[in-house]
Design a protein around this motif. Structure first.
Motif, PDB file in Angstrom:
ATOM      1  N   GLY A  83      -7.023 -13.010   7.895  1.00  0.00           N
ATOM      2  CA  GLY A  83      -6.013 -11.824   7.830  1.00  0.00           C
ATOM      3  C   GLY A  83      -6.259 -11.453   6.542  1.00  0.00           C
ATOM      4  O   GLY A  83      -6.489 -10.130   6.423  1.00  0.00           O
ATOM      5  N   ILE A  84      -6.600 -11.993   5.434  1.00  0.00           N
ATOM      6  CA  ILE A  84      -6.747 -11.463   4.041  1.00  0.00           C
ATOM      7  C   ILE A  84      -8.237 -10.726   4.394  1.00  0.00           C
ATOM      8  O   ILE A  84      -8.725  -9.614   3.345  1.00  0.00           O
ATOM      9  CB  ILE A  84      -7.158 -12.768   2.966  1.00  0.00           C
ATOM     10  CG1 ILE A  84      -5.566 -13.226   2.679  1.00  0.00           C
ATOM     11  CG2 ILE A  84      -7.647 -11.938   1.692  1.00  0.00           C
ATOM     12  CD1 ILE A  84      -5.698 -14.410   1.803  1.00  0.00           C
ATOM     13  N   HIS A  85      -9.212 -11.464   4.878  1.00  0.00           N
ATOM     14  CA  HIS A  85     -10.342 -10.873   5.088  1.00  0.00           C
ATOM     15  C   HIS A  85     -10.379  -9.507   5.823  1.00  0.00           C
ATOM     16  O   HIS A  85     -11.184  -8.284   5.153  1.00  0.00           O
ATOM     17  CB  HIS A  85     -11.360 -11.683   5.914  1.00  0.00           C
ATOM     18  CG  HIS A  85     -12.760 -11.137   6.106  1.00  0.00           C
ATOM     19  ND1 HIS A  85     -13.863 -10.925   5.260  1.00  0.00           N
ATOM     20  CD2 HIS A  85     -13.314 -10.605   7.452  1.00  0.00           C
ATOM     21  CE1 HIS A  85     -14.977 -10.366   5.986  1.00  0.00           C
ATOM     22  NE2 HIS A  85     -14.368 -10.191   7.276  1.00  0.00           N
ATOM     23  N   LEU A 145     -10.482  -3.338   5.385  1.00  0.00           N
ATOM     24  CA  LEU A 145      -9.844  -2.199   5.555  1.00  0.00           C
ATOM     25  C   LEU A 145      -9.832  -1.069   4.298  1.00  0.00           C
ATOM     26  O   LEU A 145     -10.158  -0.133   4.362  1.00  0.00           O
ATOM     27  CB  LEU A 145      -8.280  -2.579   5.913  1.00  0.00           C
ATOM     28  CG  LEU A 145      -7.269  -1.081   5.713  1.00  0.00           C
ATOM     29  CD1 LEU A 145      -7.593  -0.311   7.097  1.00  0.00           C
ATOM     30  CD2 LEU A 145      -5.935  -1.600   5.859  1.00  0.00           C
ATOM     31  N   LEU A 146      -9.813  -1.859   3.050  1.00  0.00           N
ATOM     32  CA  LEU A 146     -10.046  -1.373   1.712  1.00  0.00           C
ATOM     33  C   LEU A 146     -11.198  -0.727   1.705  1.00  0.00           C
ATOM     34  O   LEU A 146     -11.915   0.496   1.173  1.00  0.00           O
ATOM     35  CB  LEU A 146      -9.620  -2.334   0.746  1.00  0.00           C
ATOM     36  CG  LEU A 146      -8.381  -2.675   0.469  1.00  0.00           C
ATOM     37  CD1 LEU A 146      -8.277  -3.914  -0.664  1.00  0.00           C
ATOM     38  CD2 LEU A 146      -7.333  -1.599   0.018  1.00  0.00           C
ATOM     39  N   LEU A 185     -13.332  -5.784  -3.272  1.00  0.00           N
ATOM     40  CA  LEU A 185     -14.031  -7.144  -3.867  1.00  0.00           C
ATOM     41  C   LEU A 185     -12.783  -8.024  -4.515  1.00  0.00           C
ATOM     42  O   LEU A 185     -13.056  -9.266  -4.235  1.00  0.00           O
ATOM     43  CB  LEU A 185     -15.065  -6.904  -4.871  1.00  0.00           C
ATOM     44  CG  LEU A 185     -15.623  -7.945  -5.648  1.00  0.00           C
ATOM     45  CD1 LEU A 185     -16.243  -8.591  -4.632  1.00  0.00           C
ATOM     46  CD2 LEU A 185     -16.875  -7.187  -6.699  1.00  0.00           C
ATOM     47  N   ARG A 186     -11.941  -7.448  -5.048  1.00  0.00           N
ATOM     48  CA  ARG A 186     -10.814  -8.222  -5.480  1.00  0.00           C
ATOM     49  C   ARG A 186     -10.103  -9.300  -4.653  1.00  0.00           C
ATOM     50  O   ARG A 186     -10.092 -10.320  -4.758  1.00  0.00           O
ATOM     51  CB  ARG A 186      -9.900  -7.530  -6.585  1.00  0.00           C
ATOM     52  CG  ARG A 186     -10.237  -7.353  -8.004  1.00  0.00           C
ATOM     53  CD  ARG A 186      -9.248  -6.690  -8.670  1.00  0.00           C
ATOM     54  NE  ARG A 186      -8.788  -5.249  -8.369  1.00  0.00           N
ATOM     55  CZ  ARG A 186      -9.366  -4.251  -8.760  1.00  0.00           C
ATOM     56  NH1 ARG A 186     -10.405  -4.314  -9.528  1.00  0.00           N
ATOM     57  NH2 ARG A 186      -8.969  -2.971  -8.361  1.00  0.00           N
ATOM     58  N   ILE A 187      -9.786  -8.727  -3.590  1.00  0.00           N
ATOM     59  CA  ILE A 187      -9.229  -9.342  -2.288  1.00  0.00           C
ATOM     60  C   ILE A 187     -10.090 -10.469  -1.867  1.00  0.00           C
ATOM     61  O   ILE A 187      -9.716 -11.495  -1.555  1.00  0.00           O
ATOM     62  CB  ILE A 187      -8.786  -8.183  -1.296  1.00  0.00           C
ATOM     63  CG1 ILE A 187      -7.719  -7.420  -1.906  1.00  0.00           C
ATOM     64  CG2 ILE A 187      -8.525  -9.063   0.112  1.00  0.00           C
ATOM     65  CD1 ILE A 187      -6.534  -8.013  -2.048  1.00  0.00           C
ATOM     66  N   ASP A 234       0.872  -1.370   0.025  1.00  0.00           N
ATOM     67  CA  ASP A 234       0.006   0.053  -0.014  1.00  0.00           C
ATOM     68  C   ASP A 234       0.735   1.519  -0.059  1.00  0.00           C
ATOM     69  O   ASP A 234       0.629   2.071  -0.690  1.00  0.00           O
ATOM     70  CB  ASP A 234      -0.706  -0.050   1.223  1.00  0.00           C
ATOM     71  CG  ASP A 234      -1.932  -1.119   1.021  1.00  0.00           C
ATOM     72  OD1 ASP A 234      -2.396  -1.806   0.002  1.00  0.00           O
ATOM     73  OD2 ASP A 234      -2.932  -1.261   2.114  1.00  0.00           O
ATOM     74  N   ALA A 235       1.942   1.227   0.939  1.00  0.00           N
ATOM     75  CA  ALA A 235       2.781   2.291   0.826  1.00  0.00           C
ATOM     76  C   ALA A 235       3.450   2.606  -0.455  1.00  0.00           C
ATOM     77  O   ALA A 235       3.785   3.659  -0.795  1.00  0.00           O
ATOM     78  CB  ALA A 235       3.756   2.342   2.009  1.00  0.00           C
TER      79      ALA A 235
END
Length: 377
Positions: free
Chosen positions: A292-294, A299-300, A310-312, A264-265
């Motif tokens: 963790g992925i959820h 966060l997004l 949604l892609r994640i 992200d950074a």
């Protein structure tokens, strides 16, 4: 006889002087001391003052007889004592100086005021007040006011306010980079703003200092600081701290959370190629659990990145099919982009999979909202 009188006066003066050293005596004129502080980020704004009553010292009702009278005269006045002569402002309180203190440089009504401690005086007027910040903050009232000691003068518009029995200073508006101070007394309020132009810089400086303490040995400290820097639109700082969270010996640990933060950074800093490679590494890392992925997808969503979220969630479904809370993520992701039919399907699956009553109720409520065509985020 003359000696006796002089001696008696000396005793009286001496006794009065001694009495003034007794800090436990009641406030002069029953004007109770007050203090109020508001922070603008790390910047402390404090006003110390004595608070007179609308009712006078003998109990007389002075409502309607405060401003424009000898209590708080309009314009400059003659206090009958001290170097200000006939050009004395109002002390903006009672007894000693009203004192205005700021821990860092600020702006008052857009004008710069350095960090420091100031005597606060005012010149009342029916239409426009003058607020004075004097470098003399230790005198009694305005008797010793001298214009040459002014550090700043600003103008302020008085306004009708709710009735206030005791003179009060309030912070009536509070934002991340500013506050509005208001003098309130009787039926009047006089507001002025205090702003901090570099509040984010001050936060960064404070975090740098804190990260040099024992907290800098904890990866979570660098992750929290870098996430904040991203939100504060400081990508170069976020990238520096995220890289430490991944790579510095000691606090640096390569895992799903730290790699996603670094990705992200990198993206925020305009390093798209590096960001994609780091994000792929994170998604395929051994620590990339369904939970963790959820949470990263959530966060997004909080950041308003609906399509990315949604892609994640979809990647999570491929990586961890039917694991909790994969269907929850898909329900939220599809709902966020308006695909309520798909969201409803996965919300029902999530409700059936829920590991406890709390999560089951949450998803049952989500099903009910989606059946009505309502977003569940």
């Amino acid at each position: 006889m003359r000696r006796i009188i002089i001696g008696a006066l000396a005793v009286l003066v001496s006794t009065a002087a001694l009495a003034q050293t007794l800090t436990s005596l009641p406030a002069s004129g029953d004007n109770q001391k007050s203090s109020t502080t508001q922070y603008i980020g790390p910047v402390a704004v404090t006003i110390d003052y004595s608070s007179p009553d609308v009712r006078g010292p003998r109990g007389e009702d002075r409502r309607g007889k405060i401003f424009g009278t000898d209590v708080a005269p309009y314009g400059l006045s003659d206090l009958g004592f001290g170097p200000c002569g006939k050009n004395c402002p109002w002390r903006a309180g009672a007894n000693e100086n009203t004192v205005f203190t700021v821990s860092h440089d600020v702006k008052v009504n857009g004008q710069p005021l350095p960090a420091g401690r100031y005597g606060l005086h005012m010149i009342p007027d029916p239409n426009e007040w003058t607020i004075i910040f004097s470098k003399n903050s230790s005198s009694w009232g305005s008797y010793y006011y001298t214009p040459s000691e002014d550090v700043l003068r600003v103008k302020a518009k008085p306004a009708k306010g709710n009735y206030t029995e005791w003179l009060t200073y309030d912070f009536i508006d509070r934002r991340p980079d500013r506050t509005t101070v208001a003098l309130r007394w009787e039926d009047l309020e006089v507001p002025f703003t205090v702003t901090v132009d570099n509040v984010v810089d001050l936060h960064v400086a404070n975090l740098r200092d804190e990260l040099r303490t024992y907290r800098g040995f904890d990866q979570n400290s660098w992750i929290a600081a870098a996430r904040w820097a991203l939100q504060a639109k400081r990508p170069e700082v976020a990238l520096e701290w995220a890289d430490i969270a991944v790579n510095r010996p000691g606090p640096g640990i390569e895992n799903f959370n730290s790699l996603m933060l670094l990705a992200d950074a990198q993206e925020a800093a305009g390093k798209a190629t590096e960001s994609k490679a780091t994000r792929d590494r994170a998604m395929n890392h051994a620590t990339a659990t369904a939970g963790g992925i959820h949470q990263y997808g959530r966060l997004l969503l909080q950041q308003g990145k609906k399509e990315d979220a949604l892609r994640i969630f979809e990647l999570n479904a491929k990586r961890h099919p039917n694991a909790w809370p994969v269907n929850v993520g898909l329900a939220r992701g599809y709902s966020a982009v308006g695909r309520y039919k798909d969201a409803l399907k996965h919300a029902k699956l999530a409700a059936a999979q829920a590991p406890d009553d709390l999560n089951r109720k949450s998803m049952t409520d989500a099903v009910a909202k989606l059946e009505k065509g309502q977003d569940i985020n």
